[in-house]
Design an enzyme around this catalytic site. Structure first.
Site, PDB file in Angstrom:
ATOM      1  CE  LYS A  22      36.994  61.346  70.694  1.00 27.73           C
ATOM      2  NZ  LYS A  22      37.114  62.320  69.595  1.00 27.73           N
ATOM      3  CB  SER A  73      48.896  59.156  68.217  1.00 27.13           C
ATOM      4  OG  SER A  73      48.254  59.453  69.439  1.00 27.13           O
ATOM      5  CB  THR A  74      52.321  55.159  69.350  1.00 28.91           C
ATOM      6  OG1 THR A  74      52.236  54.434  68.119  1.00 28.91           O
ATOM      7  CG2 THR A  74      53.049  54.316  70.378  1.00 28.91           C
ATOM      8  N   GLY A 132      47.356  55.721  72.479  1.00 30.11           N
ATOM      9  CA  GLY A 132      47.147  54.280  72.676  1.00 30.11           C
ATOM     10  C   GLY A 132      47.794  53.799  73.966  1.00 30.11           C
ATOM     11  CD  GLU A 188      44.593  47.759  64.210  1.00 25.69           C
ATOM     12  OE1 GLU A 188      45.719  47.957  63.705  1.00 25.69           O
ATOM     13  OE2 GLU A 188      44.044  46.652  64.214  1.00 25.69           O
ATOM     14  CB  CYS A 241      48.373  54.103  60.288  1.00 27.75           C
ATOM     15  SG  CYS A 241      47.172  53.065  59.454  1.00 27.75           S
ATOM     16  CD  GLU A 250      52.430  57.756  62.387  1.00 29.03           C
ATOM     17  OE1 GLU A 250      52.151  58.111  63.550  1.00 29.03           O
ATOM     18  OE2 GLU A 250      51.782  56.907  61.765  1.00 29.03           O
TER      19      GLU A 250
END
Ligand code: NAD
Length: 484
Positions: free
Chosen positions: A186, A239-240, A243, A260, A294, A391
């Site tokens: 996706k 994004s964290t 994730g 990642e 990133c 970030e």
């Protein structure tokens, strides 16, 4: 009938055709477009095309097609045969490079010289590299203990972000196919077009039906995909926050996962550094792809005694950056990918100023429409400022200082992330010491943002787990260890 035809340069006859609507790519063919949503050119906000939104039923069809291909043909094919398909895909990417580069720039907003010189060639390089691995997995010890042959997991769900749409696809699809897995991928909702063009490449390469399936949609589609019970492994880049939610949702299911995630890299400059190269490395480290990277060197740590001189040099260099039309081959800084991302960048910079940082940007005229943000330096930043910890994912460099190598390491590691770092110094022993001390998956010395398919990439801490690239990257796609 196609809606747009773009001739990228007057002297060039090559043209990329964008269809008005796209279906999903499932089991080797495109479905009828349904549940359409637009993808826009971030440089002028025009609608490029409308793509389908895959709901749970379409996700299930994609997974079923990948399962059938895995059980039927792909999971039983020899590595040498799989390798031939990967070589073919790599060559087609090279042949159609111009088309891919222009389409990537239209959908993402990045400068054409980056799509042309970095994204597309590196994507092709990933397929070439992994094609070479397909028949050598056993020799590299990529087998479970006691097993004779490397065993793939089966069906892999892959979800990717918008900052390097084609390159992230290549990082995911190439190792999965080389190891004998099948894929449902996706792309991000704001940059689906090169993944859909890649689907055509799969057809052109004669890849068996169902080995690669491309389904478009937003986070709901991604969620349905990673949750699907017949998925064996999840590979996610993004994004964290997302994730973390994926890790929670698949906990206890037996699905394997590689994540990642985000980063807040320190780019560390000592007073003995080769200053001209350092200035170029700092600029490339944060303004490449508008800082939407990133591993961007978003925190500049500069030794205190050269702070003023280095900032002055940076300002002079920033005034030479050309911001504007991403399709112009002289452009250095293109458009921000979406209004949402632009708002996020603006909000964080305002927060930085409110917390006491000083912002500086070169004079430049921005286009009247589209999503734009001037390259920005933030000085007077302290470690607790949000612009030093969060970030920003934009063309914004936060500048901090240090006195000793120990202090540089402590400040560099003072982050929730651990994806990358840069060190600039003439002293070799210091580079080795710093590389050993820094909690970052990649440490560049006297360079920044260098990528190679043979080099593993991945993070510590909240930057995720697992590696992509090199032999380490293949490990994530095969069963290893005892009893597997
Ligand atoms: P994002 O997490 O918002 O979205 C990434 C992808 O996940 C998109 O395709 C999105 O549709 C999908 N998604 C959203 N919610 C989901 C859910 N609940 N379940 C499953 N999928 C879901 O990230 P983004 O804004 O597209 O990308 C920027 C982020 O990606 C940054 O944090 C950046 O650092 C990170 N990134 C990391 C790497 C790396 O290699 N570590 C590389 C590129 C980008």
């Amino acid at each position: 009938m196609s809606r747009f035809e773009y001739a990228p340069a007057p002297e060039s006859r090559s043209v990329v055709t964008v269809e008005p609507t796209y279906g999903l790519f499932i089991d080797g063919r495109f479905t009828e477009p349904t549940g359409l949503f637009p993808t826009v050119n971030p440089a002028d906000e025009t609608v490029l095309a409308e793509v389908s939104h895959a709901g749970p039923a379409e996700v299930a069809r994609g997974v079923a097609a990948a399962r059938k291909a895995f059980d039927g043909v792909w999971g039983r094919m020899s590595g040498a045969e799989r390798g031939k398909y990967l070589f073919r895909i790599a060559r087609i990417l090279q042949e159609r490079a111009r088309e891919f580069a222009v389409l990537e720039t239209l959908d993402n907003g990045k400068p054409i010289k980056e799509s042309r010189d970095v994204d597309v060639p590196t994507a092709a390089a990933h397929f070439f590299y992994h094609a070479g691995w397909a028949d050598k997995l056993e020799y590299a010890g990529l087998t479970a203990s006691g097993a004779e042959v490397a065993r793939p997991h089966g069906v892999v769900a892959q979800v990717i972000p918008w900052n390097f749409p084609l390159l992230m696809l290549a990082w995911k699809v190439a190792p999965a196919l080389a190891t004998g897995n099948t894929v449902v991928l996706k792309p991000a909702e704001t940059t689906p077009l090169t993944a859909l063009l890649f689907a055509q490449v799969c057809q052109q390469a004669g890849l068996p039906d169902g080995v690669v399936n491309i389904i478009t949609g937003d986070g709901r589609t991604g969620h349905a995909l990673v949750e699907h019970p017949d998925v064996d492994k999840v590979a996610f880049t993004g994004s964290t926050e997302v994730g973390r939610s994926i890790a929670r949702s698949i906990a206890g299911t037996g699905k394997r996962a590689t994540l990642e995630l985000g980063g807040k890299a320190a780019n560390i400059v000592f007073d003995d550094a080769p200053i001209d190269q350092a200035v170029e490395g700092i600029v490339g480290g944060i303004f490449f792809n508008q800082g939407q990277v990133c591993c961007a060197g978003s925190r500049l740590l500069v030794q205190e005694n050269i702070h003023d001189a280095l900032v002055e040099r940076l300002r002079r260099r920033l005034t030479t950056l050309r911001v504007g039309d991403p399709l112009d081959k002289n452009t250095d800084v293109g458009a921000i990918n979406s209004r949402a991302q632009l708002d996020r960048i603006s909000g964080l910079v305002e927060a930085g100023i409110a917390e006491g940082a000083q912002a500086w940007s070169p004079e430049c005229t921005l286009p009247a429409s589209g999503f734009w943000f001037r390259p920005t330096l933030l000085t007077g930043v302290s470690q607790t400022h949000r612009v030093a910890t969060e970030e920003i994912f934009g063309p914004v460099l936060s500048v901090l200082t240090f006195r000793t190598p120990q202090e540089a390491v402590a400040k560099a590691n003072n982050t929730a992330y651990g994806l990358s770092a840069g060190v600039w110094t003439e002293k070799g022993s210091r580079i080795l010491w710093m590389a050993d001390q820094l909690r970052a998956g990649v440490v560049w010395a006297n360079t920044f943002n260098r990528f190679d398919p043979s080099s593993p990439f991945g993070g510590y801490k909240e930057s995720g787990y697992g590696r992509e690239g090199g032999r380490h990257g293949l490990e994530a796609y095969v069963m290893t260890g005892a009893g597997r």
